[in-house]
Design an enzyme around this catalytic site. Structure first.
Site, PDB file in Angstrom:
ATOM      1  N   LYS A 137     -51.818  29.722 -32.441  1.00 18.30           N
ATOM      2  CA  LYS A 137     -50.899  29.094 -31.624  1.00 18.30           C
ATOM      3  C   LYS A 137     -50.931  29.005 -30.158  1.00 18.30           C
ATOM      4  O   LYS A 137     -50.890  29.943 -29.663  1.00 18.30           O
ATOM      5  CB  LYS A 137     -49.535  29.090 -32.396  1.00 18.30           C
ATOM      6  CG  LYS A 137     -48.512  28.163 -31.595  1.00 18.30           C
ATOM      7  CD  LYS A 137     -47.053  28.568 -32.065  1.00 18.30           C
ATOM      8  CE  LYS A 137     -46.128  27.800 -31.774  1.00 18.30           C
ATOM      9  NZ  LYS A 137     -44.761  28.148 -31.927  1.00 18.30           N
ATOM     10  N   ASP A 146     -49.854 -10.340 -14.436  1.00 22.49           N
ATOM     11  CA  ASP A 146     -48.523 -10.824 -14.059  1.00 22.49           C
ATOM     12  C   ASP A 146     -48.598 -12.317 -13.428  1.00 22.49           C
ATOM     13  O   ASP A 146     -47.524 -12.993 -13.747  1.00 22.49           O
ATOM     14  CB  ASP A 146     -48.212 -10.047 -12.783  1.00 22.49           C
ATOM     15  CG  ASP A 146     -47.674  -8.604 -13.091  1.00 22.49           C
ATOM     16  OD1 ASP A 146     -47.245  -8.379 -14.373  1.00 22.49           O
ATOM     17  OD2 ASP A 146     -48.058  -7.461 -12.352  1.00 22.49           O
ATOM     18  N   HIS A 202     -47.414  31.362 -25.565  1.00 28.82           N
ATOM     19  CA  HIS A 202     -46.376  30.518 -24.801  1.00 28.82           C
ATOM     20  C   HIS A 202     -46.480  30.671 -23.150  1.00 28.82           C
ATOM     21  O   HIS A 202     -46.238  31.738 -23.055  1.00 28.82           O
ATOM     22  CB  HIS A 202     -44.977  30.458 -25.456  1.00 28.82           C
ATOM     23  CG  HIS A 202     -44.904  30.415 -27.132  1.00 28.82           C
ATOM     24  ND1 HIS A 202     -45.197  31.572 -27.574  1.00 28.82           N
ATOM     25  CD2 HIS A 202     -45.089  29.492 -27.749  1.00 28.82           C
ATOM     26  CE1 HIS A 202     -45.271  31.150 -28.961  1.00 28.82           C
ATOM     27  NE2 HIS A 202     -44.990  29.821 -28.990  1.00 28.82           N
TER      28      HIS A 202
HETATM   29  P1  NAP Z   1     -42.620  -4.386  -3.971  1.00 26.05           P
HETATM   30  O1  NAP Z   1     -44.171  -4.542  -3.788  1.00 26.05           O
HETATM   31  O2  NAP Z   1     -42.082  -2.960  -3.567  1.00 26.05           O
HETATM   32  O3  NAP Z   1     -42.020  -5.447  -3.017  1.00 26.05           O
HETATM   33  C1  NAP Z   1     -40.533  -5.475  -2.927  1.00 26.05           C
HETATM   34  C2  NAP Z   1     -40.095  -6.903  -2.193  1.00 26.05           C
HETATM   35  O4  NAP Z   1     -38.853  -6.746  -1.984  1.00 26.05           O
HETATM   36  C3  NAP Z   1     -40.563  -6.716  -0.807  1.00 26.05           C
HETATM   37  O5  NAP Z   1     -40.958  -8.270  -0.423  1.00 26.05           O
HETATM   38  C4  NAP Z   1     -39.290  -6.457   0.001  1.00 26.05           C
HETATM   39  O6  NAP Z   1     -39.115  -7.091   1.534  1.00 26.05           O
HETATM   40  C5  NAP Z   1     -38.195  -6.917  -0.824  1.00 26.05           C
HETATM   41  N1  NAP Z   1     -36.922  -6.323  -0.672  1.00 26.05           N
HETATM   42  C6  NAP Z   1     -36.603  -4.957  -1.159  1.00 26.05           C
HETATM   43  N2  NAP Z   1     -35.291  -4.854  -0.841  1.00 26.05           N
HETATM   44  C7  NAP Z   1     -34.786  -5.909  -0.051  1.00 26.05           C
HETATM   45  C8  NAP Z   1     -33.437  -6.037   0.297  1.00 26.05           C
HETATM   46  N3  NAP Z   1     -32.574  -5.221   0.256  1.00 26.05           N
HETATM   47  N4  NAP Z   1     -33.485  -7.475   0.924  1.00 26.05           N
HETATM   48  C9  NAP Z   1     -34.235  -8.235   0.999  1.00 26.05           C
HETATM   49  N5  NAP Z   1     -35.648  -8.087   0.552  1.00 26.05           N
HETATM   50  C10 NAP Z   1     -35.927  -6.654  -0.220  1.00 26.05           C
HETATM   51  O7  NAP Z   1     -42.109  -4.560  -5.372  1.00 26.05           O
HETATM   52  P2  NAP Z   1     -43.029  -5.478  -6.271  1.00 26.05           P
HETATM   53  O8  NAP Z   1     -43.951  -4.827  -7.202  1.00 26.05           O
HETATM   54  O9  NAP Z   1     -43.445  -6.755  -5.829  1.00 26.05           O
HETATM   55  O10 NAP Z   1     -41.783  -5.892  -7.431  1.00 26.05           O
HETATM   56  C11 NAP Z   1     -40.837  -6.766  -7.115  1.00 26.05           C
HETATM   57  C12 NAP Z   1     -39.618  -7.106  -8.119  1.00 26.05           C
HETATM   58  O11 NAP Z   1     -40.454  -7.479  -9.319  1.00 26.05           O
HETATM   59  C13 NAP Z   1     -39.221  -5.595  -8.690  1.00 26.05           C
HETATM   60  O12 NAP Z   1     -37.839  -5.715  -9.131  1.00 26.05           O
HETATM   61  C14 NAP Z   1     -40.055  -5.232 -10.190  1.00 26.05           C
HETATM   62  O13 NAP Z   1     -39.374  -4.397 -10.816  1.00 26.05           O
HETATM   63  C15 NAP Z   1     -40.176  -7.031 -10.515  1.00 26.05           C
HETATM   64  N6  NAP Z   1     -41.358  -6.904 -11.433  1.00 26.05           N
HETATM   65  C16 NAP Z   1     -41.042  -7.509 -12.600  1.00 26.05           C
HETATM   66  C17 NAP Z   1     -42.181  -7.652 -13.462  1.00 26.05           C
HETATM   67  C18 NAP Z   1     -41.797  -8.201 -14.758  1.00 26.05           C
HETATM   68  O14 NAP Z   1     -42.521  -8.000 -15.744  1.00 26.05           O
HETATM   69  N7  NAP Z   1     -40.402  -8.706 -15.167  1.00 26.05           N
HETATM   70  C19 NAP Z   1     -43.350  -7.409 -13.048  1.00 26.05           C
HETATM   71  C20 NAP Z   1     -43.635  -6.851 -11.856  1.00 26.05           C
HETATM   72  C21 NAP Z   1     -42.654  -6.734 -10.958  1.00 26.05           C
HETATM   73  P3  NAP Z   1     -40.030  -6.187   2.523  1.00 26.05           P
HETATM   74  O15 NAP Z   1     -41.047  -6.751   2.571  1.00 26.05           O
HETATM   75  O16 NAP Z   1     -39.003  -6.853   3.661  1.00 26.05           O
HETATM   76  O17 NAP Z   1     -39.803  -4.861   2.524  1.00 26.05           O
END
Ligand code: NAP
Length: 522
Positions: free
Chosen positions: A164, A355, A138
């Site tokens: 093991k 997506d 281990h």
């Molecule tokens: P990401 O690439 O990190 O983008 C985040 C976005 O949110 C950016 O446009 C950012 O703006 C903005 N943001 C973050 N904090 C903020 C604040 N305090 N005020 C205003 N704007 C803010 O993330 P992502 O992959 O696109 O995902 C975004 C969301 O979608 C997440 O919550 C994720 O969990 C969700 N999502 C869900 C699914 C599903 O299957 N339901 C699939 C994919 C993603 P800036 O450009 O100004 O930083």
């Protein structure tokens, strides 16, 4: 058959009855073997008698183990105490099937080696009546140096029936080494990885003919990463795992909260598809992603057929497939991110982004055509939403905290790109949104997300009015009721939560991998 063993620590003589109850319960849940961990009990004056009782009354075939402090146990006693425990176990035969001795103890301490040989091989007893020896090794710190050599040593020792080896996996790739050892085995072998990366080795030991795997009887277990018996038998459908079982993974960082394995595994089972999906935690660097996926897809043993890809690796997914000569679906290329990698019929890899279509599906499919839609955000989800919705005929305005990012996306999508036409996507500042009217609001920021930087906020400016004609979709899936959706519900709008998108994107992934959508009843 790969046995399911449950390790039960028994610290004191007054814990024997409770331990036996625990073993009876484990048997009723499906365990095949109980390992009595008598590390501290063996140091007690009443230890040998207690061990004899444990073995004599054991409801299952048992392993008796006195694990040394140096190998993750708590035994710090003398050789005589250890030998007395094994002798007591052996005398209670036939219930005791195995005694576990660390390779280091066995080789370094002649009295132990002599005693083990006496207990396991001497006397009048038939082979069935003697305990068999598990030589074990281990390493809780990581992959042991000279791993293969140590295992070969255990295989070569005529005194041992079973080898093991258990170590803490440094990355998910260590599981493959455990599988290789099982495949090459010269005698029955247990090869398992501990820790957050090791679950695959525990569940898939049945695919590779491991002698046993361990499950937990309670929330503690005896090594990090053990699933409970219920999880192993019911959720992982362990008894049905065989050499042809296909393997899938969801790759991300962090990944411990990923919902994909539970969802896809339930669908695989309902559709009678012999496959299992695991959460694969891969450090947020291109090199780590590339190395892991190359080993998984490249393994001649694993039957790795596909990966769901989540943050922060969606861009890496495209690069990986492109560099490997595979094909990237046009919309994934345009979005710049893929959430699905699979194998085409000719064996080459493909990357796709489900997506974008999932957002369209969650918003009612073709009914989005002609709708005026605000997409909030400019990250991966927003790019997917803008591309998917505009491709389905919607008129999209993209607005983001950092306006320049939204502008860049609008400029990119407004141009025709290869076979992809120009899309109706414009950028607008958040403050300008209230001057226009919209049918649908789609939140693709992480605002409102549990654990994010602004869990209590609403990303849509107050001046934008929502009413009973509006549709509001929030990609955030945890919590189900975000501040934005609460406000929308108060205004009488139709609300769609991120779980619907999650289900839709997962259903489309399942179809890409298997050729059919999952059973709709789940
Ligand atoms: P990401 O690439 O990190 O983008 C985040 C976005 O949110 C950016 O446009 C950012 O703006 C903005 N943001 C973050 N904090 C903020 C604040 N305090 N005020 C205003 N704007 C803010 O993330 P992502 O992959 O696109 O995902 C975004 C969301 O979608 C997440 O919550 C994720 O969990 C969700 N999502 C869900 C699914 C599903 O299957 N339901 C699939 C994919 C993603 P800036 O450009 O100004 O930083």
């Amino acid at each position: 058959m790969t046995f399911i063993a449950i390790a039960i620590p028994v610290a004191r003589t007054d814990a024997v009855s409770r331990a036996l109850d625990c073993a009876r319960l484990a048997k009723s849940h499906g365990a095949d073997i109980v390992e009595w961990r008598v590390d501290t009990l063996a140091q007690d004056a009443g230890g040998p008698a207690a061990v004899a009782r444990l073995v004599a009354e054991s409801p299952l075939a048992c392993i008796v183990t006195v694990r040394d402090e140096n190998e993750g146990g708590s035994f710090a006693g003398s050789d005589d105490e250890r030998i007395a425990a094994w002798q007591a176990a052996s005398a209670a035969l036939p219930a005791c099937a195995y005694i576990d001795v660390e390779l280091s103890t066995y080789h370094l301490r002649q009295p132990i080696q002599d005693a083990v040989k006496r207990i396991a091989h001497a006397g009048e007893r038939t082979a069935q009546e003697r305990p068999r020896v598990i030589l074990s090794f281990h390493d809780f710190r990581g992959r042991p140096a000279g791993l293969s050599a140590r295992v070969a040593e255990m295989w070569a020792d005529p005194g041992s029936a079973i080898a093991k080896v258990v170590w803490t996996a440094r990355t998910v790739r260590d599981n493959l080494e455990a599988f290789e050892l099982l495949k090459m085995r010269a005698k029955p072998t247990i090869a398992l990885c501990m820790g957050e990366h090791g679950l695959m080795s525990r569940v898939l030991s049945a695919k590779f003919g491991g002698f046993l795997t361990y499950a937990r009887a309670d929330e503690h277990g005896t090594a990090p990463g053990q699933p409970t018996i219920h999880e192993l038998i019911e959720e992982w459908n362990f008894r049905a795992i065989n050499s042809r079982t296909k393997v899938y993974g969801v790759v991300g960082y962090p990944i411990s909260q990923a919902r994909s394995p539970a969802v896809h595994n339930a669908w695989f089972r309902a559709a009678n598809i012999d496959a299992r999906m695991f959460a694969l935690s891969v450090a947020p660097m291109w090199e780590a992603f590339k190395a892991t996926l190359a080993e998984m897809f490249g393994s001649p043993l694993l039957d790795f057929y596909g990966a769901a890809v989540t943050m922060p690796h969606k861009e890496n997914a495209i690069r990986f497939v492109e560099e490997g000569g595979g094909s990237v679906e046009a919309s994934a290329k345009r979005i710049g991110a893929a959430n699905t990698i699979g194998r085409a019929a000719d064996g080459t890899l493909f990357a796709a982004n489900t997506d974008a279509d999932a957002i369209v599906v969650a918003l009612g499919g073709s009914t989005v055509a002609g709708k005026r839609i605000i997409v909030l955000g400019a990250g991966g989800a927003a790019r997917a939403a803008a591309c998917g919705l505009a491709s389905a005929g919607a008129s999209v305005v993209i607005a983001n905290r950092t306006v320049a990012r939204a502008k860049r996306i609008a400029e990119e999508f407004a141009k025709a790109d290869g076979e992809s036409p120009a899309l109706d996507v414009r950028a607008m500042s958040l403050s300008a949104l209230a001057k226009h009217s919209f049918d649908v609001v789609v939140n693709c920021t992480s605002v409102g997300m549990q654990g994010g930087e602004a869990p209590d906020d609403d990303p849509l400016p107050d001046a934008v009015k929502l009413d009973d004609q509006s549709i509001v979709f929030d990609a955030v899936h945890t919590p189900a009721q975000t501040p934005l959706l609460r406000r929308a519900a108060q205004g009488g709008s139709r609300c769609i939560g991120g779980s619907e998108m999650f289900q839709a994107q997962a259903r489309l992934q399942f179809k890409l991998w298997t050729g059919s959508l999952p059973p709709s009843s789940l």
